[in-house]
Design an enzyme around this catalytic site. Structure first.
Site, PDB file in Angstrom:
ATOM      1  N   SER A  26       0.830  -1.204   0.000  1.00 53.76           N
ATOM      2  CA  SER A  26       0.000   0.000   0.000  1.00 53.76           C
ATOM      3  C   SER A  26       0.869   1.261   0.000  1.00 53.76           C
ATOM      4  O   SER A  26       1.910   1.328   0.649  1.00 53.76           O
ATOM      5  CB  SER A  26      -0.877   0.004   1.253  1.00 53.76           C
ATOM      6  OG  SER A  26      -1.650   1.175   1.290  1.00 53.76           O
ATOM      7  N   CYS A  30      -0.770   3.993  10.405  1.00 50.51           N
ATOM      8  CA  CYS A  30      -0.141   5.125   9.720  1.00 50.51           C
ATOM      9  C   CYS A  30       0.541   6.019  10.761  1.00 50.51           C
ATOM     10  O   CYS A  30      -0.112   6.477  11.697  1.00 50.51           O
ATOM     11  CB  CYS A  30      -1.162   5.948   8.939  1.00 50.51           C
ATOM     12  SG  CYS A  30      -0.404   7.407   8.209  1.00 50.51           S
TER      13      CYS A  30
HETATM   14  O1  RRO Z   1       0.269   8.511   3.755  1.00 48.35           O
HETATM   15  C1  RRO Z   1       1.231   8.360   4.543  1.00 48.35           C
HETATM   16  O2  RRO Z   1       1.902   9.314   4.942  1.00 48.35           O
HETATM   17  C2  RRO Z   1       1.585   7.038   5.056  1.00 48.35           C
HETATM   18  C3  RRO Z   1       0.703   6.060   5.435  1.00 48.35           C
HETATM   19 BR1  RRO Z   1      -1.141   6.261   5.227  1.00 48.35          BR
HETATM   20  C4  RRO Z   1       1.155   4.864   6.037  1.00 48.35           C
HETATM   21  O3  RRO Z   1       0.405   3.967   6.433  1.00 48.35           O
HETATM   22  N1  RRO Z   1       2.475   4.706   6.216  1.00 48.35           N
HETATM   23  C5  RRO Z   1       3.351   5.647   5.808  1.00 48.35           C
HETATM   24  O4  RRO Z   1       4.566   5.457   5.988  1.00 48.35           O
HETATM   25  N2  RRO Z   1       2.895   6.802   5.240  1.00 48.35           N
END
Ligand code: RRO
Length: 323
Positions: free
Chosen positions: A20, A131
């Site tokens: 992701s 996150c």
């Molecule tokens: O979007 C982000 O800054 C981010 C997310 Br959602 C995540 O789950 N892990 C990350 O390192 N960055």
């Protein structure tokens, strides 16, 4: 060597997925990555409302990896339901896809799942409970709070029959309470790990390099942390484990399988080499053949079976090159 893995009622043609946040919703990477050659992918995390994300710069490299604070930039659940899922269904019909979900509140996760659940093109959800860059939760992801995690997962469980992966954080001394909570709330698998909180400062002006200040560490620096988390989870749960953190080759992927992962995800390495995941599939096959394995499943678990391992141990061999 057979690379296929059967899990959640489907066949993954190989155990290597894109992680992701590193492949958008598929359309963003198909010109540079042969997504159809992989085991599948996990979308960027989707929230209820669209989010523009954090100020630039959002990523910075350092000697052992990368720091990011993207800030959950995404088009929001309604648009993902209307545009991204039909696109995936039409263009990547044979690819196994998980939609990552994030939110500020327990209810937000359930609402996003409700909006997306009847959509086409994907198998299940990966709940991003980890996150590190959600300022509204003041640096305390759901994945570090077993009760909050339980609420989110059980809320989503009531709204979907699809497989639920729960993505955990690496920065906890003991995974046991969150693993118990995820199991009890009805998770189908655990994804370990998200990025580790970190900070890079510009020595010239003493200011943080990222626009948002702190961020999440990924890349090679995270590999030993991720391996330890999967190894530790494998001792305490029968849920399938999905390993992520610092994988950039078949040899890295094999390490995660050895500590108990059934599938792996590749993230940051794709930024440096857009073919990293496909290359890792080939390298894993070559490694398996060299080890005389008939199936990739035979590469699983050697590092979590100390008894059988010690029987086979070569006397006097104290360090093993893993590079
Ligand atoms: O979007 C982000 O800054 C981010 C997310 Br959602 C995540 O789950 N892990 C990350 O390192 N960055």
């Amino acid at each position: 060597m057979e690379l296929a893995v059967d899990l959640f009622g489907v066949r993954f043609q190989n155990p290597v997925l894109l992680a992701s946040g590193t492949c958008g919703f598929g359309a963003e990477v198909i010109t540079v990555t042969r997504v159809a050659a992989l085991g599948g992918f996990v979308t960027k995390s989707v929230t209820l409302e669209p989010r523009t994300g954090n100020p630039a710069p959002r990523v910075a490299e350092f000697g052992a990896g990368m720091l990011n604070s993207v800030g959950l930039a995404n088009p929001g659940a309604d648009r993902v339901r209307r545009e991204a899922l039909p696109w995936i269904d039409a263009n990547l019909p044979a690819t196994v896809v998980f939609v990552s979900i994030a939110g500020h509140t327990t209810e937000e996760y359930s609402e996003v799942v409700q909006i997306l659940d009847d959509g086409p093109g994907f198998l299940g959800f990966e709940l991003n409970l980890s996150c590190p860059n959600d300022a509204q939760r003041s640096g305390l992801p759901f994945a570090l709070d077993p009760e909050a995690l339980h609420q989110v997962v059980s809320g989503v469980r009531r709204r979907t029959g699809r497989p639920i992966l729960v993505k955990l954080a690496p920065n906890t001394p003991d995974l046991t309470p969150v693993i118990r909570a995820a199991e009890d709330a009805g998770a189908d698998a655990l994804t370990l790990v998200n990025t580790l909180p970190g900070l890079i400062v510009d020595p010239e002006d003493g200011k943080p390099v990222l626009g948002a200040g702190v961020g999440g560490v990924s890349g090679p620096a995270l590999r030993a942390v991720g391996l330890h988390a999967v190894w530790s989870a494998a001792q305490q749960t029968d849920l399938p484990l999905i390993g992520v953190g610092g994988i950039g080759s078949g040899r890295d992927a094999a390490q995660y399988l050895a500590v108990g992962a059934s599938l792996v995800q590749i993230g940051t390495a794709s930024f440096w080499d857009s073919r990293a995941a496909e290359r890792s599939v080939h390298e894993l096959r070559t490694l398996g053949i060299a080890r005389r394995a008939r199936s990739v499943l035979e590469l699983r678990g050697a590092a979590i079976m100390p008894a059988s391992r010690s029987e086979e141990a070569t006397p006097g061999r104290e360090s093993v090159p893993l590079g």
